[in-house]
Design an enzyme around this catalytic site. Structure first.
Site, PDB file in Angstrom:
ATOM      1  N   HIS A   1      -2.722  26.803  64.205  1.00 12.95           N
ATOM      2  CA  HIS A   1      -1.539  25.544  64.223  1.00 12.95           C
ATOM      3  C   HIS A   1      -0.320  26.167  64.323  1.00 12.95           C
ATOM      4  O   HIS A   1       0.197  26.679  63.146  1.00 12.95           O
ATOM      5  CB  HIS A   1      -2.091  24.642  62.969  1.00 12.95           C
ATOM      6  CG  HIS A   1      -3.330  24.188  63.233  1.00 12.95           C
ATOM      7  ND1 HIS A   1      -4.161  23.699  62.060  1.00 12.95           N
ATOM      8  CD2 HIS A   1      -4.355  23.748  64.170  1.00 12.95           C
ATOM      9  CE1 HIS A   1      -5.175  23.202  62.296  1.00 12.95           C
ATOM     10  NE2 HIS A   1      -5.225  23.068  63.645  1.00 12.95           N
TER      11      HIS A   1
ATOM     12  N   GLU B   1      -4.845  28.304  52.614  1.00 13.99           N
ATOM     13  CA  GLU B   1      -3.716  27.348  52.604  1.00 13.99           C
ATOM     14  C   GLU B   1      -2.483  27.681  51.870  1.00 13.99           C
ATOM     15  O   GLU B   1      -2.684  28.117  50.702  1.00 13.99           O
ATOM     16  CB  GLU B   1      -4.295  26.080  52.321  1.00 13.99           C
ATOM     17  CG  GLU B   1      -5.597  25.297  53.262  1.00 13.99           C
ATOM     18  CD  GLU B   1      -4.974  24.817  54.473  1.00 13.99           C
ATOM     19  OE1 GLU B   1      -3.608  24.733  54.916  1.00 13.99           O
ATOM     20  OE2 GLU B   1      -5.750  24.219  55.027  1.00 13.99           O
TER      21      GLU B   1
END
Length: 482
Positions: free
Chosen positions: A230, A401
């Site tokens: 991303h 994350e």
């Protein structure tokens, strides 16, 4: 960020004329309506026609207020989050309010004190704006969309100011960094081009291990790490660089890891998206992290190449592919944390929790309580889920994350905003944790401390020209006024 954004995202049809935002503003001078004279200082000039830039439109509201529109991801109007633009032709002491008016997500860390980052020509070190100057609210003037407004005072007429959603980490920066590593001719580092993106940018693969380890005819433990699927999740690149910096350093822990483990790292899975200033998608509008099951060699060439390599290594009886870690950034949660998979076998569930538990002990910003294991249907096409089903039951697949904003340490009450350096430190701690996982601590000679001082690693990783280290002297001179 791996989580499902379906509920948070406009369908595109609701955005009306904003769908037409397909290009970035290019040296756009915004002067008062009806003004016809020569341009004056204070008639701001906006630009986003540069690598990783994003700003689609600017509306003049008053001499001290401007509405800014994020350009949607190329070929995908659903995603409008990342912004990165410059402002020049300012007047000294000019105070302005910028309203970013067309975010596609409603939930945001802007509600919790996050703020954009800024730098200027004379102060090239990125800094976060003070949270007191940032407001995030539902705006009746913009169809009740969420708006992020920030106030800023320009203080130097000749400076060019740059604002961004988070610290940018461009494709070119990665190329400079990898080139500087290559020039060091380290015997335990190999860089190769695994493939090319649709726009013919490099898909780099690094292999870090002691070469004599490669030639031994024994089981080779292999750790595979990827980042930036991303493109707007730039913190992932700082973490990835922290991992690499540590593994190629002379730190005794790094030397032992290179003796026992092969590390394969793909630092930028979506180079076109990064270059274009997209938040989530590739050049052709694909969220690549939903296409692992059947990537197309022409539409998703970088994903296709990485998947082929992993499948091929998994079929090699001499290779034990033990870890796949995909690094992301998260827009609504604090700290570093992991997502893992769900298994029927309770023992395997427990074994999967070992690495995040160990990382929690090494990294004060890593949260085990935020770590979760799921089998959400919408995640079936992610690297973590697909490879979790493909690899055998001795392999573990995680999404790592990290917050776009900040972390809370044990016992603290106030969040600490992340910097480029603390993102890289988390990367170093991820690398360090493999020593504990593989129980190699007893190999540390002379009772040297096994914890990591950043200076020990940094002194080994070049002068910082291409890797974001070494700005400290410059930043002392002045801070950017807000």
């Amino acid at each position: 960020m791996e989580e499902n954004t379906g509920r948070d995202v406009d369908t595109g049809s609701e955005t009306g004329g904003e769908d037409a935002l397909v290009g970035n503003v290019n040296k756009l001078m915004v002067s008062p309506p009806g003004y016809a004279g020569a341009p004056r200082k204070g008639h701001l000039v906006f630009d986003a026609c540069f690598e990783s830039g994003n700003l689609g439109r600017v509306d003049y509201i008053s001499e001290f207020e401007f509405d800014l529109f994020i350009r949607p991801d190329t070929c995908n109007p659903r995603f409008r989050v990342w912004f990165n633009f410059t402002v020049e032709n300012v007047r000294e002491t000019q105070r302005v309010i910028f309203n970013v008016v067309n975010f596609s997500k409603t939930k945001s860390l802007y509600r919790d004190g996050m703020s954009p980052v800024v730098k200027s020509t004379s102060r090239p070190k990125w800094q976060r704006l003070p949270p007191k100057n940032v407001y995030y609210y539902r705006c009746p003037d913009h169809r009740r969309n969420y708006v992020m407004s920030f106030a800023f005072c320009f203080d130097r007429e000749d400076d060019v100011y740059q604002f961004a959603y988070c610290y940018p980490y461009t494709y070119s920066r990665l190329q400079h960094y990898l080139a500087s590593l290559e020039r060091r001719n380290l015997p335990y580092l190999q860089r190769e081009q695994l493939g090319l993106s649709v726009q013919q940018r490099r898909l780099d693969l690094l292999t870090i291990t002691n070469s004599d380890h490669l030639s031994l005819d024994r089981d080779k433990k292999l750790v595979f790490l990827t980042a930036r699927v991303h493109p707007g999740e730039s913190p992932a690149s700082f973490i990835c660089q922290g991992v690499i910096d540590f593994l190629v350093s002379q730190h005794p822990v790094a030397q032992i890891l290179r003796d026992h483990v092969i590390f394969k790292i793909v630092p930028m899975l979506n180079p076109d998206g990064v270059y274009l200033g997209n938040y989530r998608c590739s050049l052709m509008g694909f969220d690549l992290n939903r296409h692992w099951q059947d990537p197309s060699p022409w539409a998703h060439p970088t994903l296709h190449a990485v998947k082929q390599l992993i499948v091929q290594m998994n079929q090699d009886p001499r290779v034990s592919l033990e870890f796949y870690i995909d690094v992301h950034a998260h827009s609504t949660m604090l700290n570093g944390f992991m997502y893992g998979n769900v298994f029927e076998d309770e023992e395997r569930v427990q074994r999967q929790a070992v690495f995040p538990r160990l990382l929690c002990q090494n990294a004060p910003d890593f949260s085990f309580s935020n770590t979760s294991f799921n089998r959400d249907v919408v995640k079936a096409g992610t690297g973590r889920r697909f490879l979790g089903g493909l690899l055998d039951d001795t392999s573990y697949c995680y999404t790592l994350e990290v917050s776009f904003y900040s972390y809370m340490t044990a016992g603290s009450t106030a969040p600490v905003p992340y910097t480029e350096e603390t993102y890289m430190k988390l990367g170093r701690n991820v690398a360090r944790t493999f020593l504990d996982y593989y129980k190699l601590n007893n190999l540390i000679k002379d009772n040297r401390p096994a914890h990591i001082q950043s200076s020990e690693v940094m002194s080994q990783t070049g002068n910082g020209k291409g890797n974001g280290v070494g700005d400290r002297d410059r930043e002392k001179s002045h801070s950017v006024r807000h």
